[in-house]
Motif scaffolding. Structure first.
Motif, PDB file in Angstrom:
ATOM      1  N   ALA A 198       0.822  -1.206   0.000  1.00 32.27           N
ATOM      2  CA  ALA A 198       0.000   0.000   0.000  1.00 32.27           C
ATOM      3  C   ALA A 198       0.857   1.258   0.000  1.00 32.27           C
ATOM      4  N   THR A 199       2.068   1.160   0.558  1.00 37.46           N
ATOM      5  CA  THR A 199       2.927   2.343   0.608  1.00 37.46           C
ATOM      6  C   THR A 199       4.100   2.201  -0.364  1.00 37.46           C
ATOM      7  N   PHE A 200       3.945   1.318  -1.319  1.00 33.88           N
ATOM      8  CA  PHE A 200       5.019   0.970  -2.260  1.00 33.88           C
ATOM      9  C   PHE A 200       5.704   2.185  -2.919  1.00 33.88           C
ATOM     10  N   PRO A 201       4.934   3.207  -3.374  1.00 37.60           N
ATOM     11  CA  PRO A 201       5.622   4.345  -3.989  1.00 37.60           C
ATOM     12  C   PRO A 201       6.574   5.069  -3.040  1.00 37.60           C
ATOM     13  N   ILE A 202       6.242   5.072  -1.739  1.00 33.70           N
ATOM     14  CA  ILE A 202       7.121   5.767  -0.788  1.00 33.70           C
ATOM     15  C   ILE A 202       8.486   5.087  -0.752  1.00 33.70           C
TER      16      ILE A 202
END
Lengths: 340, 151
Positions: free
Chosen positions: B20-24
Motif C-alpha cells: 500500500a505504501t510501495f511508492p514511498i
C-alpha cells in the motif's frame, strides 16, 4: 431513505470540496491534510480491524461445505469446495479471492406464472462484481504513474493495454467505461430487485455512489475539465516524499476527485468495504474441513484430568471379567503391549 | 492481547502495508527534478510578443486534443488552415508549424511527457509517424523524409 441519505452525503462531499477550494481557498487542507489523514486512517484502520478479528479464537473448523467432504476412497472428494488440507484450502481461497467462486454459484429463486417455484442461475452479479473489482485494480495501478518517477514499466504496459483502442487524445481507457458500467449495474440491481432493495441500507448505497462520483470526476478531469497534469504529479510526488507542495492553478475538478478518493480511503476500514481484508479472515472459507481428521483443542481449555476407557478397563478388568462384561483386552494378554 | 494464527495475519498485514505504501519506498531518497520544459529556442527568443496558438494554460492542458483535431481535419478532411480564437492563422502541421518554434523536442515535449510517466517509445504516438525536423539527418534513412504532399 437510504438512497436519499447516501446521495445527499456524496453531493455534500462534492460541494464541500468545491466550496472549500473555490470559495474558501483551502488548498492546503484538500491537497495535503486530507490525503495524509486519509492514509493514516486507512492503514491504521485496516490494521486495527484485522488484528481485532485475529483476537477471536477459532477453536473448531467451521468451513462452509459446498461439496463432498473427504471420505472413503471410492467417494469422490470435492477438493476445493470442501478442502481437507491447507493446500486445498489455499486453492479454495485463491479461487474465492481472484475469481469470486462463491458468487459464481449465485442462484435466484422465483415464482413463475402460476404456482411453480424454480431456481435459476444468476451470473450477472458475479460478472459485474468481477468486472468492477478488476477495473478498480487496474485503475489503482495506473494511478501509480502519478506517484513514481521513473514510472515502472508494468504501469506503462498496463496503461498501453488499457488505452489499446487509441480513441481520441488523451486516449479512452477501457477500464474507465467498464468501471462505470459495472458500478451502475450494481446500483440498479439494488434498486430494482425488491428483496435486495428491502435489505439495502445507507451504508450499502454510499460506497456505490461514492465510487460512481469518483469515476465520474476522474473521467471529467481526464477528458473534459482538463487540469495541468504536471502540477498534479508535483503535488502527488510531494506527498509521498513528505515535502508536500500544492502548486497554484490546479483545476477545482481535481480537488473534488482527490477529496472523494481521500474520503473513500478514510471510510474504507470502518465500512463493508473491509470485506477486502475480511475475506482472508473468514473462518467459513479459510479453514480446512479436518474436524474428524485432526484433534482440535479449544485454546482456552483449562487442563482437565482425564480417565480414558483403557485406563478404566485396566483398573476394573478383573471385576468386569468376573461379572461377565466384555473387555477389550482379556486378563492373560493385558500386561503385554497394547493390543492393536 | 492474543492474536490467533498471528503468524499468517501479521505476515499478511505486513505485505499489505508494504504494497500500500510501495511508492514511498520506491521513491525514497530520490530527488525529484521538476519537469521544466524549455521555451528557449532561437525562434521563440526572437519573438517580440511571445504567444502560442492558444493561451499558455490552455496549451498545457489542451494541446493533445488540438493536435488530434488537426490530424483528423488534415488527414480526413484535407483542411490545412487553422484560425485561432484570436484571429491568427496557422497551418495545421506538427512538423512545420509546432516545430517551427518548438524545435527542441528533447527539452520541450519530452520533459513533461517523461515527468508524467508516458512511455517514451509509444506514448504519445505522434512520433511513430512524425519526425522532428531538426533531428532529420541527411542519409539517416529514407523513411524519415516523406514528401508532405503524400499525406
Amino acid at each position: 431513505m437510504g438512497i436519499k441519505f447516501s446521495l445527499a452525503a456524496v453531493v455534500g462531499l462534492i460541494l464541500a470540496a468545491y466550496i472549500g477550494v473555490t470559495g474558501a481557498g483551502f488548498y492546503h487542507f484538500f491537497g495535503v491534510t486530507m490525503p495524509y489523514l486519509a492514509i493514516i486512517l486507512f492503514l491504521g484502520g485496516v490494521a486495527y480491524r484485522v488484528l481485532n478479528w485475529g483476537r477471536s479464537p477459532v477453536p473448531f473448523r467451521i468451513p462452509t461445505t459446498a461439496g463432498q467432504q473427504k471420505s472413503l476412497p471410492w467417494v469422490k472428494h470435492a477438493k476445493y469446495d470442501n478442502p481437507s488440507t491447507k493446500g486445498q484450502t489455499f486453492v479454495r481461497m485463491a479461487l474465492e479471492v481472484l475469481l469470486f467462486r462463491s458468487l459464481f454459484r449465485n442462484t435466484k429463486f422465483e415464482a413463475e406464472e402460476g404456482h411453480r417455484l424454480y431456481y435459476q442461475q444468476e451470473k450477472w452479479l458475479w460478472l459485474a462484481a468481477l468486472t468492477f473489482h478488476y477495473c478498480f485494480l487496474v485503475i489503482l495501478l495506473r494511478h501509480l504513474r502519478f506517484f513514481t518517477l521513473p514510472v515502472p514499466s508494468f504501469v506503462q504496459g498496463l496503461d498501453r493495454l488499457d488505452g489499446f483502442f487509441q480513441v481520441g487524445l488523451p486516449g479512452i481507457y477501457i477500464t474507465d467505461g467498464l468501471f462505470v458500467l459495472a458500478v451502475t449495474y450494481l446500483i440498479i440491481r439494488r434498486l430494482v430487485i425488491p428483496q435486495v432493495r428491502y435489505i439495502s441500507l445507507p451504508q450499502d448505497y454510499f460506497p456505490l455512489f461514492l465510487l460512481l462520483a469518483i469515476a465520474t470526476t476522474g473521467i471529467l478531469t481526464r477528458y473534459i475539465y482538463k487540469v495541468d497534469l504536471i502540477k498534479v504529479k508535483t503535488l502527488a510526488m510531494g506527498l509521498i516524499s513528505f515535502h508536500p507542495v500544492v502548486p497554484a492553478g490546479i483545476g477545482t475538478i481535481f480537488f473534488i476527485h482527490f477529496f472523494l478518493v481521500c474520503t473513500l480511503f478514510a471510510y474504507f476500514p470502518f465500512s463493508k468495504l473491509m470485506h477486502a481484508g475480511g475475506i482472508f479472515l473468514s473462518p467459513t472459507r479459510n479453514l480446512p474441513n479436518d474436524n474428524r481428521i485432526r484433534r482440535h483443542v479449544n485454546p482456552w481449555n483449562y487442563p482437565v484430568k482425564v480417565h480414558t476407557y483403557a485406563q478404566y478397563e485396566d483398573h476394573f478388568r478383573e471385576k468386569m471379567v468376573e461379572a461377565g462384561l466384555p473387555v477389550d483386552k482379556e486378563l492373560e494378554e493385558a500386561p503385554s503391549a497394547p493390543a492393536e | 492481547m492474543k492474536i490467533y494464527d498471528g503468524k499468517y495475519i501479521l505476515i499478511g498485514l505486513l505485505v499489505f502495508g508494504v504494497l500500500a505504501t510501495f511508492p514511498i519506498w520506491l521513491d525514497h531518497g530520490k530527488v525529484i527534478a521538476p519537469a521544466d520544459p524549455s521555451l528557449n529556442t532561437p525562434v521563440i527568443d526572437a519573438m517580440m510578443q511571445k504567444h502560442c496558438i492558444l493561451p499558455k494554460a490552455q496549451m498545457i492542458t489542451e494541446h493533445m486534443k488540438l493536435l488530434n483535431v488537426w490530424r483528423t481535419e488534415v488527414v480526413r478532411d484535407g483542411k490545412r488552415l487553422y484560425v485561432a480564437p484570436d484571429g491568427r492563422k496557422y497551418e495545421m502541421s506538427l512538423e512545420t508549424e509546432c516545430f517551427r518554434c518548438h524545435s527542441n523536442k528533447a527539452q520541450f515535449c519530452d520533459r513533461c511527457h517523461n515527468f508524467a510517466g508516458l512511455d517514451k517509445a509509444t506514448d504519445p504516438y505522434c512520433f511513430s509517424c512524425h519526425v522532428v525536423p531538426s533531428e532529420k539527418k541527411p542519409g539517416a534513412g529514407a523513411v524519415a523524409v516523406v514528401p508532405k504532399e503524400g499525406k
